[in-house]
Design an enzyme around this catalytic site. Structure first.
Site, PDB file in Angstrom:
ATOM      1  N   SER A  87     -17.435  43.576  14.305  1.00 34.17           N
ATOM      2  CA  SER A  87     -18.246  43.475  15.511  1.00 34.17           C
ATOM      3  C   SER A  87     -18.647  44.864  15.980  1.00 34.17           C
ATOM      4  CB  SER A  87     -17.465  42.777  16.624  1.00 34.17           C
ATOM      5  OG  SER A  87     -18.155  42.864  17.860  1.00 34.17           O
TER       6      SER A  87
ATOM      7  N   TYR B 253      -9.972  43.277  21.289  1.00 38.16           N
ATOM      8  CA  TYR B 253     -10.984  42.745  20.377  1.00 38.16           C
ATOM      9  C   TYR B 253     -11.604  43.871  19.533  1.00 38.16           C
ATOM     10  CZ  TYR B 253     -15.247  40.112  19.078  1.00 38.16           C
ATOM     11  OH  TYR B 253     -16.279  39.502  18.408  1.00 38.16           O
TER      12      TYR B 253
ATOM     13  N   LYS C 243     -11.507  44.336  15.496  1.00 43.63           N
ATOM     14  CA  LYS C 243     -12.743  44.330  14.716  1.00 43.63           C
ATOM     15  C   LYS C 243     -12.945  45.631  13.938  1.00 43.63           C
ATOM     16  CE  LYS C 243     -14.268  40.203  15.554  1.00 43.63           C
ATOM     17  NZ  LYS C 243     -14.227  39.210  14.444  1.00 43.63           N
TER      18      LYS C 243
END
Length: 324
Positions: A152, A165, A169
């Site tokens: 991401s 997160y 990622k």
């Protein structure tokens, strides 16, 4: 239906909704047998619902394809092994693993709990390991395989309020490059996608968070995703189905020599991410002194490189000249 993947068997995690669903459907259209993995959890990882995975399986079968559901969580090694075993028990082989599943527990780092950190890392980063490990044993033995991971921009460039997160990622991008080198000699490829699409996950981001990210330069300058969508910008309004074709192509025989790469896919845009290589460097016979670096780092090494989150203008910062 196409036949580029006829006879191949694919596992897709997080395939009950959004990007994963689109990938599962297109893999089936190209002839692959598909294990549709999705425990049907909420965005934060809570709850359970078997209906999303079952619905995708039904869609594939209605279209003349072959699919089975799997409801295991990828957050545990036993769950990952069970998903891979489902492919073998149902179709007798495994050729493709696409790791899409994920959850969100957004919070600023100074407010984030250990539980919020651990749960996001478990689903995203460890979740990739939990499917790749057992799949890699099979793929190495059969001298063939395709692994497509999901990174991401939150990890590759950074995103406000997503330390857990983003760390996961970024780790997935690194994992992809290492797995590519571990398995490449055996005819197995491993690549990653950094997607952009209007999904249940992106729609859950509060407008306040969108505005904060826009101020930080993460989103388009002067606009949130919502504003960009209102403008009709296709890079912000495109659905998850735009991501699937590149993923499926990476799973075909034509992509045999594409390995260890990260691709940004958003709407009609597909971009190859730059490798992590030095862009400028300072060289000297011997160690640098702090005094030398005082001028050389800002004057050369970091020249024209912006601080992604500079301190507020009214904050007194030691080392920064005071505003007139």
């Amino acid at each position: 239906m196409g036949e580029r993947l006829k006879g191949r068997t694919a596992v897709v995690t997080g395939a009950g909704r959004g990007i994963g669903r689109g990938i599962a459907l297109l893999l089936a259209e190209e002839g692959a047998n598909v294990v549709v993995n999705d425990p049907g959890v909420d965005l934060d990882g809570s709850g359970q619902d078997s209906s999303p995975a079952r619905q995708v399986v039904a869609e594939i079968k209605e279209g003349g394809g072959y699919a089975v559901p799997a409801f295991d969580s990828i957050a545990t090694s036993s769950g990952g092994e069970s998903i891979i075993r489902t492919a073998l028990d149902s179709f007798g082989r495994l050729d493709i693993v696409v790791n899409v599943a994920g959850i969100l527990r957004d919070r600023m780092i100074f407010n984030m709990t250990e539980e919020e950190w651990d749960e996001v890392i478990a689903v995203h980063l460890k979740g990739h390991y939990n499917t790749i490990k057992p799949a890699s044993v099979l793929m190495r033995q059969q001298r063939y395989g395709r692994i497509v991971n999901f990174s991401s921009i939150s990890g590759l460039a950074g995103n406000v309020g997503q330390a857990n997160y983003g760390a996961a990622k970024a780790g997935i991008a690194g994992l992809t490059r290492v797995v590519a080198r571990d398995l490449g000699r055996y005819g197995v490829t491993c690549n990653a996608i950094a997607p952009g699409a209007a999904t249940r996950m992106t729609e859950s981001v509060p407008e306040s968070a969108r505005q904060a990210r826009a101020r930080a330069g993460v989103l388009r300058a002067g606009a949130s995703n919502v504003a960009a969508a209102a403008d009709g910008d296709p890079l912000y309004t495109a659905g998850p189905e735009y991501v699937a074709p590149m993923v499926v192509w990476l799973c075909t025989d034509a992509a045999w020599n594409i390995n260890g790469k990260v691709f940004h896919v958003r709407g009609g845009s597909i971009a190859l991410a730059a490798e992590e290589t030095p862009i400028r460097q300072l060289n000297k016979n011997g160690a640098w002194t702090v005094e030398e670096l005082v001028s050389l780092v800002p004057g050369y090494l970091m020249q024209d490189i912006a601080n992604p989150a500079p301190p507020a203008a009214d904050l007194e910062v030691p080392g920064r000249p005071k505003a007139p």
